[in-house]
Scaffold this motif. Structure first.
Motif, PDB file in Angstrom:
ATOM      1  N   LEU A 264       6.339   5.513  -1.219  1.00 31.43           N
ATOM      2  CA  LEU A 264       7.131   5.519  -1.726  1.00 31.43           C
ATOM      3  C   LEU A 264       7.307   5.191  -3.279  1.00 31.43           C
ATOM      4  O   LEU A 264       6.524   4.458  -4.061  1.00 31.43           O
ATOM      5  CB  LEU A 264       8.288   3.726  -1.244  1.00 31.43           C
ATOM      6  N   PRO A 265       8.377   5.925  -4.335  1.00 29.58           N
ATOM      7  CA  PRO A 265       7.953   5.546  -5.784  1.00 29.58           C
ATOM      8  C   PRO A 265       8.511   4.380  -6.494  1.00 29.58           C
ATOM      9  O   PRO A 265       8.274   4.229  -7.446  1.00 29.58           O
ATOM     10  CB  PRO A 265       8.480   7.378  -6.133  1.00 29.58           C
ATOM     11  N   TYR A 266       8.001   3.674  -6.277  1.00 34.62           N
ATOM     12  CA  TYR A 266       8.586   2.237  -6.098  1.00 34.62           C
ATOM     13  C   TYR A 266       7.770   1.484  -6.695  1.00 34.62           C
ATOM     14  O   TYR A 266       6.526   1.387  -5.889  1.00 34.62           O
ATOM     15  CB  TYR A 266       9.829   0.904  -5.919  1.00 34.62           C
ATOM     16  N   GLY A 267       7.255  -0.171  -7.651  1.00 33.58           N
ATOM     17  CA  GLY A 267       7.077  -1.001  -6.853  1.00 33.58           C
ATOM     18  C   GLY A 267       7.499  -1.976  -5.471  1.00 33.58           C
ATOM     19  O   GLY A 267       8.532  -1.318  -5.204  1.00 33.58           O
ATOM     20  N   ASN A 268       6.219  -3.257  -5.201  1.00 35.98           N
ATOM     21  CA  ASN A 268       6.783  -3.503  -4.359  1.00 35.98           C
ATOM     22  C   ASN A 268       6.060  -4.945  -4.229  1.00 35.98           C
ATOM     23  O   ASN A 268       5.174  -5.354  -4.898  1.00 35.98           O
ATOM     24  CB  ASN A 268       6.159  -2.822  -2.701  1.00 35.98           C
TER      25      ASN A 268
ATOM     26  N   CYS B 218       1.057  -0.648  -0.363  1.00 39.11           N
ATOM     27  CA  CYS B 218       0.148   0.364   0.190  1.00 39.11           C
ATOM     28  C   CYS B 218       0.859   1.363  -0.144  1.00 39.11           C
ATOM     29  O   CYS B 218       0.228   2.223  -0.245  1.00 39.11           O
ATOM     30  CB  CYS B 218      -1.377   0.456   1.000  1.00 39.11           C
ATOM     31  N   TRP B 219       2.267   1.691   0.694  1.00 48.34           N
ATOM     32  CA  TRP B 219       2.749   2.584   0.376  1.00 48.34           C
ATOM     33  C   TRP B 219       3.588   2.429  -0.571  1.00 48.34           C
ATOM     34  O   TRP B 219       3.850   4.272  -0.690  1.00 48.34           O
ATOM     35  CB  TRP B 219       3.698   2.467   1.501  1.00 48.34           C
ATOM     36  N   PHE B 220       3.559   1.711  -1.658  1.00 44.71           N
ATOM     37  CA  PHE B 220       4.070   1.719  -2.663  1.00 44.71           C
ATOM     38  C   PHE B 220       3.295   2.714  -4.433  1.00 44.71           C
ATOM     39  O   PHE B 220       2.018   2.993  -4.050  1.00 44.71           O
ATOM     40  CB  PHE B 220       5.413   0.361  -2.970  1.00 44.71           C
ATOM     41  N   ALA B 221       3.687   2.891  -5.359  1.00 45.74           N
ATOM     42  CA  ALA B 221       3.067   3.170  -6.406  1.00 45.74           C
ATOM     43  C   ALA B 221       2.107   1.979  -6.608  1.00 45.74           C
ATOM     44  O   ALA B 221       1.242   1.543  -7.353  1.00 45.74           O
ATOM     45  CB  ALA B 221       4.348   3.338  -7.413  1.00 45.74           C
ATOM     46  N   GLY B 222       2.841   0.585  -7.072  1.00 42.74           N
ATOM     47  CA  GLY B 222       2.038  -0.348  -6.858  1.00 42.74           C
ATOM     48  C   GLY B 222       2.903  -1.542  -6.244  1.00 42.74           C
ATOM     49  O   GLY B 222       3.719  -1.949  -5.765  1.00 42.74           O
ATOM     50  N   GLY B 223       2.464  -3.299  -7.460  1.00 43.58           N
ATOM     51  CA  GLY B 223       3.257  -4.484  -6.648  1.00 43.58           C
ATOM     52  C   GLY B 223       2.071  -5.493  -7.335  1.00 43.58           C
ATOM     53  O   GLY B 223       1.074  -5.549  -8.073  1.00 43.58           O
ATOM     54  N   THR B 224       2.201  -6.411  -7.335  1.00 42.02           N
ATOM     55  CA  THR B 224       1.715  -7.740  -7.358  1.00 42.02           C
ATOM     56  C   THR B 224       0.998  -8.319  -6.701  1.00 42.02           C
ATOM     57  O   THR B 224       0.871  -8.592  -5.085  1.00 42.02           O
ATOM     58  CB  THR B 224       3.050  -8.903  -7.879  1.00 42.02           C
TER      59      THR B 224
ATOM     60  N   VAL C 225      -1.077  -4.397  -8.857  1.00 37.60           N
ATOM     61  CA  VAL C 225      -1.901  -3.308  -8.730  1.00 37.60           C
ATOM     62  C   VAL C 225      -1.184  -1.628  -8.864  1.00 37.60           C
ATOM     63  O   VAL C 225       0.206  -1.972  -8.917  1.00 37.60           O
ATOM     64  CB  VAL C 225      -1.908  -3.680  -7.131  1.00 37.60           C
ATOM     65  N   THR C 226      -2.074  -0.905  -9.761  1.00 33.15           N
ATOM     66  CA  THR C 226      -0.481   0.637  -9.815  1.00 33.15           C
ATOM     67  C   THR C 226      -1.340   1.559  -9.226  1.00 33.15           C
ATOM     68  O   THR C 226      -0.646   2.799  -9.423  1.00 33.15           O
ATOM     69  CB  THR C 226      -0.826   0.164 -11.589  1.00 33.15           C
ATOM     70  N   ASN C 227      -2.458   1.616  -8.759  1.00 32.74           N
ATOM     71  CA  ASN C 227      -2.567   2.746  -7.482  1.00 32.74           C
ATOM     72  C   ASN C 227      -2.435   2.765  -6.258  1.00 32.74           C
ATOM     73  O   ASN C 227      -2.977   3.050  -5.427  1.00 32.74           O
ATOM     74  CB  ASN C 227      -4.433   2.917  -7.638  1.00 32.74           C
TER      75      ASN C 227
END
Length: 244
Positions: free
Chosen positions: A164-168, A140-146, A157-159
């Motif tokens: 933190l300006p990264y994926g996770n 949740c704190w990042f730009a997105g992730g799997t 997920v990209t929202n």
């Protein structure tokens, strides 16, 4: 005394199972409390959000029991069926640590935004409240992730909140599809540089800088995945062992 800088502890850990049942807070969660620099003689104020799991009352009881054993002053902020406090933003801002549990990150983000908490989390973070969490509570704190928020097949997920300006990538070593999907998403540009954690590993950020990886479990790793040239490069970050 808030944290020295805006701080996030994003993990695939935080809990350990008790032999007699239930859970205790594990090393990454205790590290989040240490980073909050709570004055001596006062119990740390930890606020837990189980939004991603639908605010299950049975799990909230486990959280309270674990907090009591750890010496934390624990508040569970429920949003189902309605907020459990009159001023959720004020509760977050008055916490030393905010810890977010796992479940559906897509549902979590939608519910938080309905209740106007996106701005509240940023204000708390900027004020030195340490933000942390596991799985959905990491992404949740990042730009997105799997995520498996949309069904059994992992999807992007990209929202995310984008503090933190990264994926996770979470559960990087324990769910077979996580690693290849991160590589696909980074390679296609759906995700930018992506920071990943094996189970039991935490990623510690001050501001938006990754300052260290830590681990509750020997032999685990953290990973940075970047697009370079025409391919994707994965770099291991060796975690510092947590002895707790």
């Amino acid at each position: 005394m808030p944290a020295e800088a805006p701080t996030i502890v994003a993990t695939s850990g935080g809990w350990t199972r008790r032999d007699l049942g239930g859970v205790d807070w594990a090393g990454t969660a205790h590290l989040a409390v240490e980073l909050a620099r709570v004055p001596a003689g006062r119990a740390p104020r930890l606020t837990y959000l189980g939004t991603a799991g639908g605010d299950q009352r049975s799990w909230a009881a486990e959280v309270h029991a674990a907090g009591e054993r750890a010496g934390f002053r624990t508040t569970v902020l429920d949003l189902f069926p309605l907020p459990s406090v009159d001023d959720p933003a004020g509760l977050l801002l008055g916490s030393d640590v905010v810890w977010v549990g796992g479940g559906s990150v897509a549902n979590l983000l939608a519910v938080w935004r309905v209740h106007g908490l996106e701005e509240a989390f940023r204000a708390a973070w900027e004020a030195g409240v340490v933000l942390g969490g596991v799985s959905a509570g990491s992404i949740c704190w990042f730009a997105g992730g799997t995520t498996d928020s949309f069904g059994p097949q992992l999807r992007p997920v990209t929202n995310g909140l984008g503090l933190l300006p990264y994926g996770n990538g979470v559960h990087y070593d324990s769910e077979a599809r996580r690693r290849p999907l991160v590589h696909e998403l980074v390679g296609s540009g759906v995700l930018g540089e992506t920071h990943c954690s094996d189970d039991g590993v935490g990623l510690v950020y001050q501001g938006t800088e990754l300052v260290e990886a830590v681990s509750e479990v020997p032999g685990k790793g953290a990973w940075i995945v970047r697009r370079e040239g025409g391919g994707v490069v994965e770099t291991r970050v060796e975690p510092r062992p947590l002895h707790r």
